[in-house]
Design a protein around this motif. Sequence first.
Motif, PDB file in Angstrom:
ATOM      1  N   ARG A  36       0.828  -1.194   0.000  1.00  0.00           N
ATOM      2  CA  ARG A  36       0.000   0.000   0.000  1.00  0.00           C
ATOM      3  C   ARG A  36       0.866   1.249   0.000  1.00  0.00           C
ATOM      4  NH1 ARG A  36      -4.980  -0.962   4.236  1.00  0.00           N
ATOM      5  NH2 ARG A  36      -3.690  -2.615   5.099  1.00  0.00           N
ATOM      6  N   THR A  37       0.483   2.231  -0.787  1.00  0.00           N
ATOM      7  CA  THR A  37       1.137   3.533  -0.772  1.00  0.00           C
ATOM      8  C   THR A  37       0.791   4.246   0.522  1.00  0.00           C
ATOM      9  OG1 THR A  37       1.005   3.702  -3.179  1.00  0.00           O
ATOM     10  CG2 THR A  37       1.342   5.750  -1.958  1.00  0.00           C
ATOM     11  N   ARG A  38       1.792   4.916   1.124  1.00  0.00           N
ATOM     12  CA  ARG A  38       1.549   5.697   2.333  1.00  0.00           C
ATOM     13  C   ARG A  38       1.710   7.172   2.026  1.00  0.00           C
ATOM     14  NH1 ARG A  38       3.224   3.214   8.079  1.00  0.00           N
ATOM     15  NH2 ARG A  38       1.871   4.966   8.596  1.00  0.00           N
ATOM     16  N   VAL A  39       0.835   7.979   2.595  1.00  0.00           N
ATOM     17  CA  VAL A  39       0.895   9.420   2.414  1.00  0.00           C
ATOM     18  C   VAL A  39       0.465  10.090   3.702  1.00  0.00           C
ATOM     19  CG1 VAL A  39      -1.468   9.534   1.493  1.00  0.00           C
ATOM     20  CG2 VAL A  39       0.153  11.362   0.965  1.00  0.00           C
ATOM     21  N   ILE A  40       1.095  11.225   4.032  1.00  0.00           N
ATOM     22  CA  ILE A  40       0.711  12.019   5.201  1.00  0.00           C
ATOM     23  C   ILE A  40      -0.038  13.248   4.705  1.00  0.00           C
ATOM     24  CG2 ILE A  40       1.502  13.284   7.232  1.00  0.00           C
ATOM     25  CD1 ILE A  40       3.995  11.543   7.237  1.00  0.00           C
ATOM     26  N   THR A  41      -1.233  13.454   5.214  1.00  0.00           N
ATOM     27  CA  THR A  41      -2.042  14.596   4.806  1.00  0.00           C
ATOM     28  C   THR A  41      -2.451  15.436   6.003  1.00  0.00           C
ATOM     29  OG1 THR A  41      -4.160  13.414   4.974  1.00  0.00           O
ATOM     30  CG2 THR A  41      -2.987  13.281   2.864  1.00  0.00           C
ATOM     31  N   VAL A  42      -2.790  16.694   5.732  1.00  0.00           N
ATOM     32  CA  VAL A  42      -3.335  17.583   6.758  1.00  0.00           C
ATOM     33  C   VAL A  42      -4.614  18.213   6.211  1.00  0.00           C
ATOM     34  CG1 VAL A  42      -1.157  18.100   7.910  1.00  0.00           C
ATOM     35  CG2 VAL A  42      -1.844  19.485   5.963  1.00  0.00           C
ATOM     36  N   TYR A  43      -5.610  18.339   7.085  1.00  0.00           N
ATOM     37  CA  TYR A  43      -6.875  18.956   6.704  1.00  0.00           C
ATOM     38  C   TYR A  43      -7.293  19.917   7.802  1.00  0.00           C
ATOM     39  CZ  TYR A  43      -7.603  15.935   2.677  1.00  0.00           C
ATOM     40  OH  TYR A  43      -7.474  15.323   1.459  1.00  0.00           O
ATOM     41  N   GLY A  44      -8.105  20.900   7.436  1.00  0.00           N
ATOM     42  CA  GLY A  44      -8.611  21.870   8.403  1.00  0.00           C
ATOM     43  C   GLY A  44     -10.107  22.019   8.301  1.00  0.00           C
ATOM     44  N   ARG A  45     -10.719  22.369   9.434  1.00  0.00           N
ATOM     45  CA  ARG A  45     -12.173  22.577   9.478  1.00  0.00           C
ATOM     46  C   ARG A  45     -12.458  23.891  10.185  1.00  0.00           C
ATOM     47  NH1 ARG A  45     -15.730  18.039  12.307  1.00  0.00           N
ATOM     48  NH2 ARG A  45     -14.739  16.798  10.665  1.00  0.00           N
ATOM     49  N   LEU A  46     -13.272  24.744   9.544  1.00  0.00           N
ATOM     50  CA  LEU A  46     -13.651  26.025  10.131  1.00  0.00           C
ATOM     51  C   LEU A  46     -14.714  25.841  11.210  1.00  0.00           C
ATOM     52  CD1 LEU A  46     -13.785  28.034   6.803  1.00  0.00           C
ATOM     53  CD2 LEU A  46     -12.294  28.582   8.743  1.00  0.00           C
ATOM     54  N   PRO A  47     -14.855  26.773  12.156  1.00  0.00           N
ATOM     55  CA  PRO A  47     -15.860  26.651  13.222  1.00  0.00           C
ATOM     56  C   PRO A  47     -17.267  26.490  12.652  1.00  0.00           C
ATOM     57  CG  PRO A  47     -14.345  28.450  13.699  1.00  0.00           C
ATOM     58  CD  PRO A  47     -14.047  27.994  12.297  1.00  0.00           C
ATOM     59  N   GLY A  48     -17.991  25.502  13.158  1.00  0.00           N
ATOM     60  CA  GLY A  48     -19.362  25.265  12.722  1.00  0.00           C
ATOM     61  C   GLY A  48     -19.481  24.592  11.372  1.00  0.00           C
ATOM     62  N   GLY A  49     -18.357  24.331  10.722  1.00  0.00           N
ATOM     63  CA  GLY A  49     -18.408  23.734   9.398  1.00  0.00           C
ATOM     64  C   GLY A  49     -18.217  22.230   9.439  1.00  0.00           C
ATOM     65  N   THR A  50     -18.528  21.602   8.319  1.00  0.00           N
ATOM     66  CA  THR A  50     -18.334  20.158   8.187  1.00  0.00           C
ATOM     67  C   THR A  50     -17.337  19.832   7.077  1.00  0.00           C
ATOM     68  OG1 THR A  50     -20.242  19.996   6.705  1.00  0.00           O
ATOM     69  CG2 THR A  50     -20.637  19.627   9.060  1.00  0.00           C
ATOM     70  N   GLU A  51     -17.099  20.791   6.179  1.00  0.00           N
ATOM     71  CA  GLU A  51     -16.172  20.554   5.080  1.00  0.00           C
ATOM     72  C   GLU A  51     -14.728  20.604   5.580  1.00  0.00           C
ATOM     73  OE1 GLU A  51     -15.017  22.291   0.637  1.00  0.00           O
ATOM     74  OE2 GLU A  51     -16.249  23.481   2.007  1.00  0.00           O
ATOM     75  N   GLU A  52     -13.929  19.680   5.099  1.00  0.00           N
ATOM     76  CA  GLU A  52     -12.518  19.640   5.431  1.00  0.00           C
ATOM     77  C   GLU A  52     -11.698  19.916   4.180  1.00  0.00           C
ATOM     78  OE1 GLU A  52     -11.847  15.838   7.187  1.00  0.00           O
ATOM     79  OE2 GLU A  52     -13.232  16.201   8.864  1.00  0.00           O
ATOM     80  N   ILE A  53     -10.776  20.870   4.286  1.00  0.00           N
ATOM     81  CA  ILE A  53      -9.937  21.272   3.166  1.00  0.00           C
ATOM     82  C   ILE A  53      -8.492  20.913   3.500  1.00  0.00           C
ATOM     83  CG2 ILE A  53      -9.038  23.240   1.857  1.00  0.00           C
ATOM     84  CD1 ILE A  53     -11.755  24.566   2.192  1.00  0.00           C
ATOM     85  N   GLY A  54      -7.799  20.312   2.547  1.00  0.00           N
ATOM     86  CA  GLY A  54      -6.406  19.964   2.804  1.00  0.00           C
ATOM     87  C   GLY A  54      -5.835  19.102   1.706  1.00  0.00           C
ATOM     88  N   GLY A  55      -4.780  18.359   2.054  1.00  0.00           N
ATOM     89  CA  GLY A  55      -4.121  17.512   1.086  1.00  0.00           C
ATOM     90  C   GLY A  55      -2.779  17.044   1.616  1.00  0.00           C
ATOM     91  N   PRO A  56      -1.949  16.494   0.755  1.00  0.00           N
ATOM     92  CA  PRO A  56      -0.664  15.949   1.198  1.00  0.00           C
ATOM     93  C   PRO A  56       0.281  17.025   1.722  1.00  0.00           C
ATOM     94  CG  PRO A  56      -1.284  15.051  -0.938  1.00  0.00           C
ATOM     95  CD  PRO A  56      -2.227  16.185  -0.662  1.00  0.00           C
ATOM     96  N   ILE A  57       1.083  16.651   2.702  1.00  0.00           N
ATOM     97  CA  ILE A  57       2.099  17.523   3.258  1.00  0.00           C
ATOM     98  C   ILE A  57       3.387  17.345   2.458  1.00  0.00           C
ATOM     99  CG2 ILE A  57       2.845  15.782   4.945  1.00  0.00           C
ATOM    100  CD1 ILE A  57       3.339  17.999   6.917  1.00  0.00           C
TER     101      ILE A  57
END
Length: 237
Positions: free
Chosen positions: A3-24
């Motif tokens: 399996r390929t391994r990848v480290i990602t980071v995502y962020g979520r704004l207050p009250g939101g459900t959408e997560e924005i991010g991607g590979p580091i």
Amino acid sequence: MTRTRVITVYGRLPGGTEEIGGPIRHGENPASAVVRLFRESAGLPVAVSGVRDVLALTTPDLHEDRVLFDVVPADAPGRVDAEPASESELPKGQRFAAYGFVTDRAGRVLLTRIAPGFPGAGRWHLPGGGTDVGEQPAEALLRELYEETGQRGEIVELLGVTHRRSSGLVGPEGYPMNWHAVRALYRVQVPEPSTPSVTEAAGGSTASAAWFEPGDLAGLPVTEVVQWAASLPATGE
């Protein structure tokens, strides 16, 4: 199948459900990475307000180590670290690991000593290590805790996420590498402590383990992660 391994980071704004991010990127501060990705993906300036969760997401082909940050809108673009210069002459490696600031009910701190032949040899370190493919960070920490010290622990809380770029270190591979480690740090309590012992499953990277009184830490050769964790306020657990 590998399996390929990848480290990602995502962020979520207050009250939101959408997560924005991607590979580091290799060598990138995880908090800076999520600020950069919000700017690039959504055109939004944000600042990191905390770490929400750390988890592994797996499919038959992929193991994703994901750090989820809480972010807040910022009046100006947040600070983003410059991408580290490439060192093409050295093989690159990226590693995700989980470590614990481990105590018993009396307040003693459990540390492990790094074995000869490994980076940081002779220094006292937090129990823990790299996660296996398909393994959740908290599960990996409790496994490593038992392998390195013989203690059964309970996760109390996620303390934070740190990273370290180490270029040119020679480890068990036998040649210098350009390593980038992203580390989830937890507070752990051992309800029934015993005399620490290193098991064969530890893999040779741990020379010994011992309990210490908090006041003893200042006189020990410790890693920067021990210093960081010891400086955090107690939770009252």
